[in-house]
Design a protein around this motif. Sequence first.
Motif, short mmCIF file in Angstrom:
data_model
loop_
_atom_site.label_atom_id
_atom_site.label_comp_id
_atom_site.label_asym_id
_atom_site.label_seq_id
_atom_site.Cartn_x
_atom_site.Cartn_y
_atom_site.Cartn_z
N TYR A 5 6.75 -10.80 -1.28
CA TYR A 5 5.76 -10.40 -0.28
C TYR A 5 5.96 -11.13 1.05
O TYR A 5 5.66 -10.58 2.12
CB TYR A 5 4.35 -10.60 -0.82
CG TYR A 5 3.93 -9.44 -1.71
CD1 TYR A 5 3.77 -8.17 -1.19
CD2 TYR A 5 3.75 -9.62 -3.09
CE1 TYR A 5 3.42 -7.09 -1.99
CE2 TYR A 5 3.39 -8.56 -3.90
CZ TYR A 5 3.23 -7.29 -3.35
OH TYR A 5 2.89 -6.23 -4.14
N LYS A 60 7.76 -5.80 7.90
CA LYS A 60 6.71 -4.78 7.80
C LYS A 60 6.95 -3.59 8.72
O LYS A 60 6.39 -2.50 8.49
CB LYS A 60 5.34 -5.40 8.11
CG LYS A 60 5.22 -5.97 9.52
CD LYS A 60 3.88 -6.63 9.73
CE LYS A 60 3.77 -7.21 11.15
NZ LYS A 60 2.46 -7.87 11.34
N GLU A 93 2.02 -0.06 -5.56
CA GLU A 93 0.70 -0.42 -6.08
C GLU A 93 0.81 -1.20 -7.38
O GLU A 93 0.05 -2.15 -7.62
CB GLU A 93 -0.15 0.83 -6.29
CG GLU A 93 -1.59 0.52 -6.70
CD GLU A 93 -2.42 1.76 -6.93
OE1 GLU A 93 -3.58 1.61 -7.36
OE2 GLU A 93 -1.92 2.89 -6.69
N ALA A 122 1.77 -4.72 -6.57
CA ALA A 122 0.62 -5.41 -5.98
C ALA A 122 -0.41 -5.78 -7.05
O ALA A 122 -0.95 -6.90 -7.05
CB ALA A 122 -0.02 -4.53 -4.91
N LYS A 172 -1.79 -9.51 -8.12
CA LYS A 172 -3.22 -9.83 -8.14
C LYS A 172 -3.63 -10.42 -9.49
O LYS A 172 -4.39 -11.38 -9.55
CB LYS A 172 -4.05 -8.58 -7.85
CG LYS A 172 -3.99 -8.08 -6.42
CD LYS A 172 -4.79 -6.80 -6.28
CE LYS A 172 -4.66 -6.20 -4.90
NZ LYS A 172 -5.39 -4.90 -4.80
N HIS A 200 -0.11 -5.88 2.26
CA HIS A 200 -0.22 -4.42 2.21
C HIS A 200 0.72 -3.80 3.24
O HIS A 200 0.54 -3.98 4.45
CB HIS A 200 -1.66 -3.98 2.48
CG HIS A 200 -1.81 -2.48 2.56
ND1 HIS A 200 -1.75 -1.67 1.44
CD2 HIS A 200 -2.00 -1.65 3.63
CE1 HIS A 200 -1.89 -0.41 1.81
NE2 HIS A 200 -2.05 -0.37 3.13
N ASP A 218 1.96 -0.64 5.21
CA ASP A 218 1.38 0.65 5.60
C ASP A 218 2.13 1.80 4.94
O ASP A 218 3.37 1.79 4.85
CB ASP A 218 1.43 0.82 7.12
CG ASP A 218 0.49 -0.13 7.85
OD1 ASP A 218 -0.45 -0.63 7.20
OD2 ASP A 218 0.71 -0.37 9.05
N ASP A 219 1.38 2.81 4.51
CA ASP A 219 1.98 3.94 3.80
C ASP A 219 2.99 4.70 4.66
O ASP A 219 3.94 5.30 4.12
CB ASP A 219 0.89 4.91 3.31
CG ASP A 219 0.11 4.34 2.13
OD1 ASP A 219 0.61 3.39 1.50
OD2 ASP A 219 -1.00 4.86 1.84
#
Length: 275
Positions: free
Chosen positions: A97, A104, A121, A124, A128, A136, A138-139
């Motif tokens: 990350y 990014k 996801e 991620a 978590k 995160h 961006d899509d």
Amino acid sequence: MFLKSKRLIERKEGLDQLKEILKDKGKALIIHYSCESFVTSHGRTPRVTSISVRSMETAQMKSFSIHIQAQFDGKNFNNLNPEDYDTLEKKMLFEFYKYMKSNKDKKWIHWNMRDSNYGFEAIANRYKILGGNPFHLDDDRKYDFPRILGKIYSYAYEKNKPDGRLLNLAIRNEISTRDTLTGKQEAAAYDDKEYLKLHRSTLRKVDIMDNIIHRTEQDKLKVNLTKVKIYGLTIPGIIEIVKNNWILFSIWTILFYVLGAATEPIVQRYFGLGQ
């Protein structure tokens, strides 16, 4: 003027997306990862074993894996207990990350990494669960290449069986699949704690993806479809087939010339042209 068919409109969308990705290869990254089997995880988010990211411009690879992290921590990756795995996996994802955040603004090209079972996801969620705080992305920075291929060639461009579309497409195009594992083989490798095998498979699949993208860009990718299926059985589709095949284009040009020469006297006779 012929109106374009739905198939040709969709194909243009796919080609435009491909052009958008490749207009600056210095900003394009290819990502793939391996994880625990969905079946043997008994409903929980599968553990991540390795992630590989490749620059399309330089071909440099950035890798994050359990077996490398274990060596950093002086652990025997062939003999990890669950607590060891959690610690190493969390450290590995922390580094991943950190890398993602620093990149990014790049375009991240992936293969079906779309949901909480397998995808951004899922990674991620796994981080978590381990107590981490994932970055995160961006899509609009994520590009699912199988969907782009589906738009360019139609979604029947390759079969799923026996080894999945990625490996089947590689075999069809004579791209090396050395070191790659199928889904079943990856599950077995995870159960046997063969993390190095999983890592090598991930690296090779990123290499395969790069090769497929390059061949698509050069319009040299072989797919499991006829030209009619790709362009559609319409007058605009047939015109595209002819335009994209120099032999057919040459034949078409000769026939058009011969037909024009043969009909010219008739046109002049009945319409008085050329007098």
